[in-house]
Motif scaffolding. Sequence first.
Motif, mmCIF file in Angstrom:
data_model
loop_
_atom_site.group_PDB
_atom_site.id
_atom_site.type_symbol
_atom_site.label_atom_id
_atom_site.label_comp_id
_atom_site.label_asym_id
_atom_site.label_seq_id
_atom_site.Cartn_x
_atom_site.Cartn_y
_atom_site.Cartn_z
ATOM 1 N N GLN A 136 34.206 42.332 51.379
ATOM 2 C CA GLN A 136 32.984 41.790 52.021
ATOM 3 C C GLN A 136 31.697 41.729 51.235
ATOM 4 O OE1 GLN A 136 34.483 41.793 55.180
ATOM 5 N NE2 GLN A 136 36.024 42.573 54.057
ATOM 6 N N THR A 137 30.968 40.995 51.795
ATOM 7 C CA THR A 137 29.671 40.590 51.053
ATOM 8 C C THR A 137 28.737 41.428 51.968
ATOM 9 O OG1 THR A 137 30.482 38.802 49.932
ATOM 10 C CG2 THR A 137 28.157 38.929 49.851
ATOM 11 N N ARG A 173 33.446 51.653 51.666
ATOM 12 C CA ARG A 173 34.087 51.610 50.229
ATOM 13 C C ARG A 173 32.728 52.408 49.514
ATOM 14 N NH1 ARG A 173 37.410 47.513 46.233
ATOM 15 N NH2 ARG A 173 36.271 48.031 44.640
ATOM 16 N N GLY A 174 31.670 51.689 49.865
ATOM 17 C CA GLY A 174 30.475 52.047 48.891
ATOM 18 C C GLY A 174 30.793 51.963 47.634
ATOM 19 N N THR A 198 39.206 42.732 39.743
ATOM 20 C CA THR A 198 38.024 43.151 40.129
ATOM 21 C C THR A 198 37.365 42.514 41.481
ATOM 22 O OG1 THR A 198 37.106 41.519 38.638
ATOM 23 C CG2 THR A 198 37.416 43.689 37.537
ATOM 24 N N VAL A 199 36.678 43.078 41.964
ATOM 25 C CA VAL A 199 35.891 42.793 43.195
ATOM 26 C C VAL A 199 35.441 41.370 42.896
ATOM 27 C CG1 VAL A 199 33.938 42.868 44.697
ATOM 28 C CG2 VAL A 199 35.219 45.029 43.907
ATOM 29 N N ALA A 221 48.115 39.334 53.217
ATOM 30 C CA ALA A 221 47.621 39.183 51.579
ATOM 31 C C ALA A 221 46.090 39.024 51.474
ATOM 32 C CB ALA A 221 48.189 38.161 50.551
ATOM 33 N N ASN A 222 45.561 38.332 52.422
ATOM 34 C CA ASN A 222 44.240 38.194 52.510
ATOM 35 C C ASN A 222 43.249 39.350 52.861
ATOM 36 O OD1 ASN A 222 42.016 36.001 52.035
ATOM 37 N ND2 ASN A 222 41.389 36.709 54.060
ATOM 38 N N TYR A 223 44.255 40.510 53.571
ATOM 39 C CA TYR A 223 43.417 41.685 53.838
ATOM 40 C C TYR A 223 43.807 42.584 52.941
ATOM 41 C CZ TYR A 223 41.539 39.841 58.333
ATOM 42 O OH TYR A 223 40.600 39.139 59.215
ATOM 43 N N GLY A 224 44.390 42.302 51.750
ATOM 44 C CA GLY A 224 44.540 43.354 50.677
ATOM 45 C C GLY A 224 45.814 43.972 50.891
ATOM 46 N N PHE A 225 46.873 43.770 51.752
ATOM 47 C CA PHE A 225 48.231 44.211 51.703
ATOM 48 C C PHE A 225 49.210 43.621 50.897
ATOM 49 C CE2 PHE A 225 45.867 46.037 55.546
ATOM 50 C CZ PHE A 225 46.530 47.152 55.426
#
Length: 352
Positions: free
Chosen positions: A255-256, A262-263, A284-285, A338-342
């Motif tokens: 997210q941006t 997550r902070g 990395t992010v 995959a785009n959602y981190g899974f």
Amino acid sequence: MRISHKAAVIIGAVAMGLTFAASPAFADPPSAPATGDIVGTGSDTTQDVLNGLSAAYDATGPAAKLYSWDATPQPSTITPKSGCASINRPDGSGAGIAALNNDTAGCLDFARSSRPSNASETNLKFIPFAKDAVTYAGTSTTTSHVVNGLSIGDLKDIYLCNKTNWNQFGGADAPIVPILPNPNSGTRAFFLQQLGGGTAISPGACVINGFRSGTTTIIQENDARELTLALGSGQSADDAVLPFSVAKFIWYGRQTPVADQRGTAAAHSVKDSGGTVVNPINGTVPNESLNTGFTSTTLTRNVFNVVKLVGGAVPSKFAPIFNRTGYVCSTAGQNVVANYGFGKLPTLQCGY
């Protein structure tokens, strides 16, 4: 609607050449789903990826659309489908599965679950669709006392309250503040089971266990703000740890700006049985991904969509969505995953 989240998804999809439609992702259904639509509730861990899958699948124009109600905000009620009675919003895998089991009017079709089935759940089919992992999170400030690279045994000692000071793991002389989320959380259930080597441990008295200290407010899973919100008087976030879905941690980082859930928290590495410290995240992010090598820690897992069996079989209405040849297990569906981190599942491990 989560327009900002969807914008991030679409940008990522364009950059990666992914094949899902640029329709809005829903935080909740935009209107009451129709009686014949496929509707689910449950896990916080998989609510966002189901939002993405719902939007992508529905953009293909199916007769029965796919909808998924978020686990939050709490407390609140939802009306799952048009003409159905309102129910308390299920928050967590256990709550979603209970709501599915309790439904006798066809108002709920599936439950999202980040834990596998229990032996007693023989009336249900747990359908895998993505790979995830669980690690422990803590603050990443310069004053944080949380020790990186703990083993499963170390975490077990912490949550059994056998070890209560960070200096017992080579850290500062500071109390350990272990936190567990919502009692209905699938992430919680999986984490405690893995700490027990397959049999869930019972948390010790030192654990802030499911509810914020001194309140009846549940601790929301996968939310680093609970490192502060869950604490009692005199406790410090710099001493606190809680289990966290790695995929959700990655998604929040995409997210941006980075999502508040997550902070500035850190998803810590875990020491496997061979003594190797393994980072759950590659990159990395905002270009992080699930580290497949984290499997050596035993903290990787499949996540599921759960349906009721009829006559011992999965009803045919789910085939276009959850079957091995359905949308969720297709190339397009797994690109959304995959785009959602899974992590994507191999063809023979996805669906039913």
